[in-house]
Design an enzyme around this catalytic site. Structure first.
Site, PDB file in Angstrom:
ATOM      1  N   THR A 255      17.706  63.045  17.100  1.00 42.46           N
ATOM      2  CA  THR A 255      17.927  63.779  18.290  1.00 42.46           C
ATOM      3  C   THR A 255      18.746  65.153  17.640  1.00 42.46           C
ATOM      4  O   THR A 255      19.636  65.031  17.068  1.00 42.46           O
ATOM      5  CB  THR A 255      18.827  63.241  19.453  1.00 42.46           C
ATOM      6  OG1 THR A 255      18.036  62.087  20.063  1.00 42.46           O
ATOM      7  CG2 THR A 255      19.219  64.038  20.483  1.00 42.46           C
ATOM      8  N   PHE A 257      21.052  68.473  18.697  1.00 43.57           N
ATOM      9  CA  PHE A 257      21.995  68.879  19.633  1.00 43.57           C
ATOM     10  C   PHE A 257      22.402  70.149  19.489  1.00 43.57           C
ATOM     11  O   PHE A 257      22.592  70.639  18.223  1.00 43.57           O
ATOM     12  CB  PHE A 257      23.568  68.101  19.713  1.00 43.57           C
ATOM     13  CG  PHE A 257      23.022  66.538  20.064  1.00 43.57           C
ATOM     14  CD1 PHE A 257      23.369  66.226  21.120  1.00 43.57           C
ATOM     15  CD2 PHE A 257      22.573  65.663  18.984  1.00 43.57           C
ATOM     16  CE1 PHE A 257      23.192  64.812  21.533  1.00 43.57           C
ATOM     17  CE2 PHE A 257      22.572  64.249  19.403  1.00 43.57           C
ATOM     18  CZ  PHE A 257      22.484  63.658  20.728  1.00 43.57           C
TER      19      PHE A 257
END
Ligand code: PRE
Length: 355
Positions: A255, A257
Site C-alpha cells: 500500500t 500512503f
C-alpha cells in the site's frame, strides 16, 4: 564466559560509547539548526530524503541498505523531536497499517494520533490539530482509495511525502493454537487478500468482516473461539499470539500512503509531482492534456480517473509525474496545462519514497 566472548563484548561496549558520543554531537547540531529555523518549518522532507539516500549509497555493509536507512530514520526522528515534537494523524484504531506507515515515515519520536475515518484525518490536519497526516492512496491488489482521491480535490493541504508499506497479514489469536477457531474477524479487503490461504488451512471457518484489522484484533482478544487477520503490530497492542505470518495470497501486496501537510517540499533531486486536472468537454481534450508532459520529456508514473462529483460522466484525472514543480520540464508543462485544462490543481511536489 569465554575470554573471546568477553573481549568481543568489551569492544562492542567501546563502540557503543563512541556511537553515543557521536549521536549526542549530531543531536546538538540539529538543535542549532532548529534555532536557525525559528518561525520556519522544522520538518524538511527533502533534507531527510537526501540524508537517507546518502547513507544508503555510502553503506559499507554488512548491514543492509534498508537496515541502515531505518536506523537513520529513527536518529533523525529523535533529532527533529528536539527541534519540534510532531503530531501525525492516521486512520486508526492503533495497530493499523496506516499507523505503521506513519511510524515508518516519521519514526517513533513522532506522536501518532488515531482518527476514526479518512475524512477525520484530513480535518485534523486542516484545522491545525496535528502537524501532518498520513492517508492510504493506493493498494497493489485493490487499486485506488477513492475517498482519499476525492478529499484531495478540495483540501488546502499539500502532499509533502509518500511512503510504501508491504502489507503482511498474520493470523492472530488469544489461544496459542490453531485448533478450535470458530470464526475469523478482519477487514473485507484483508479477508479477500487471504482467501486462498483460508480455503486451504481453515476451510469451513466463518469469515466475519469488520471495519478494520485492528478492530478484528480487539474482538479476537475478547473471544477465545475467535481469531483475527491483522498486521503483526496488532498482536502486541491487543495481547494476541501470532499463529501464522505472511498469509496473504500475493506476497508483493503493497500500500502506498501520502504524507499531507500545510506545505509541500523543496526539490530533493529525486521527486514526484501529483496533480489533478480535468478536460473541457470537447473531442480530443483529454489527449491534449497529456501533450505538455510528452513535449517536455516528463515521465508520467500514474494516471487515474474518477467521477468529478459535479456533472454526470464528467471526470477528473489524477496524475503523478517525475520531477519537482520548480524544475524546468515540470514547470513548463504546468504552465502550458493551465491554458488547456478546465481544472488544474497541483497537489504537491515531494521526494520519492526512500525506505
Ligand atoms: O537539516 C535540518 O533541517 C534539520 O533540522 C536536521 C534534520 C536531521 O536530523 O538531519 C532533522 C529534521 C529535519 O526534518 C531534517 C533534518
Amino acid at each position: 564466559m569465554s575470554d573471546a566472548l568477553q573481549t568481543l563484548r568489551q569492544r562492542i561496549d567501546a563502540v557503543d560509547d563512541e556511537l553515543l558520543r557521536l549521536l549526542a554531537q549530531r543531536a546538538r547540531l540539529a538543535q542549532e539548526v532548529g534555532r536557525l529555523k525559528q518561525g520556519n518549518l522544522f520538518y524538511r522532507p527533502e533534507r531527510e530524503a537526501q540524508v537517507l539516500r546518502r547513507i544508503k549509497a555510502a553503506n559499507p555493509g554488512p548491514l543492509s541498505d534498508e537496515a541502515v536507512a531505518r536506523l537513520f530514520r529513527e536518529i533523525m526522528s529523535a533529532c527533529l523531536a528536539l527541534e519540534q515534537p510532531l503530531r501525525v494523524a492516521y486512520l486508526g484504531p492503533p495497530g493499523t497499517f496506516s499507523q505503521a506507515a506513519a511510524v515508518k515515515h516519521f519514526g517513533h519520536a513522532a506522536q501518532t494520533v488515531d482518527c476514526p475515518s479518512i475524512d477525520d484525518v484530513f480535518r485534523q490536519a486542516e484545522a491545525g490539530m496535528v502537524d501532518y497526516a498520513v492517508v492510504p492512496v493506493e493498494n497493489s491488489t485493490e487499486g485506488a482509495i477513492g475517498r482519499t482521491l476525492d478529499l484531495l480535490l478540495d483540501t488546502s493541504l499539500k502532499i509533502c511525502g509518500e511512503t510504501v508499506v508491504r502489507v503482511h497479514q498474520c493470523l492472530l489469536r488469544r489461544e496459542p493454537v490453531r485448533e478450535g477457531i470458530e470464526r475469523i474477524y478482519s477487514h473485507p479487503q484483508s479477508l479477500a487478500q487471504c482467501h486462498e490461504w483460508l480455503n486451504q488451512h481453515l476451510p469451513g471457518v466463518a469469515r466475519v468482516p469488520v471495519s478494520s484489522n485492528a478492530e478484528a484484533a480487539r474482538l479476537a482478544a475478547a473471544e477465545p473461539q475467535a481469531a483475527a487477520i491483522a498486521g503483526e503490530m496488532a498482536a502486541e497492542i491487543y495481547g494476541l499470539t501470532l499463529l501464522e505470518r505472511n498469509i496473504e495470497d500475493d506476497p508483493n501486496n503493497t500500500t502506498r500512503f501520502l504524507v499531507l501537510g500545510r506545505h509541500d517540499a523543496a526539490p530533493s533531486g529525486q521527486d514526484k509531482t501529483s496533480l489533478v486536472m480535468s478536460a473541457p468537454n470537447r473531442p480530443g481534450a483529454v489527449y491534449e492534456l497529456l501533450g505538455p508532459f510528452a513535449r517536455h520529456g516528463v515521465s508520467m508514473t500514474k494516471l487515474e480517473s474518477r467521477p468529478s462529483g459535479t456533472a454526470l460522466w464528467d471526470y477528473v484525472f489524477y496524475v503523478d509525474v517525475e520531477g519537482h514543480r520548480e524544475e524546468e520540464p515540470v514547470a513548463r508543462s504546468l504552465s502550458e496545462l493551465k491554458n488547456l485544462a478546465s481544472l488544474l490543481k497541483v497537489l504537491g511536489s515531494y521526494p520519492v519514497a526512500v525506505l
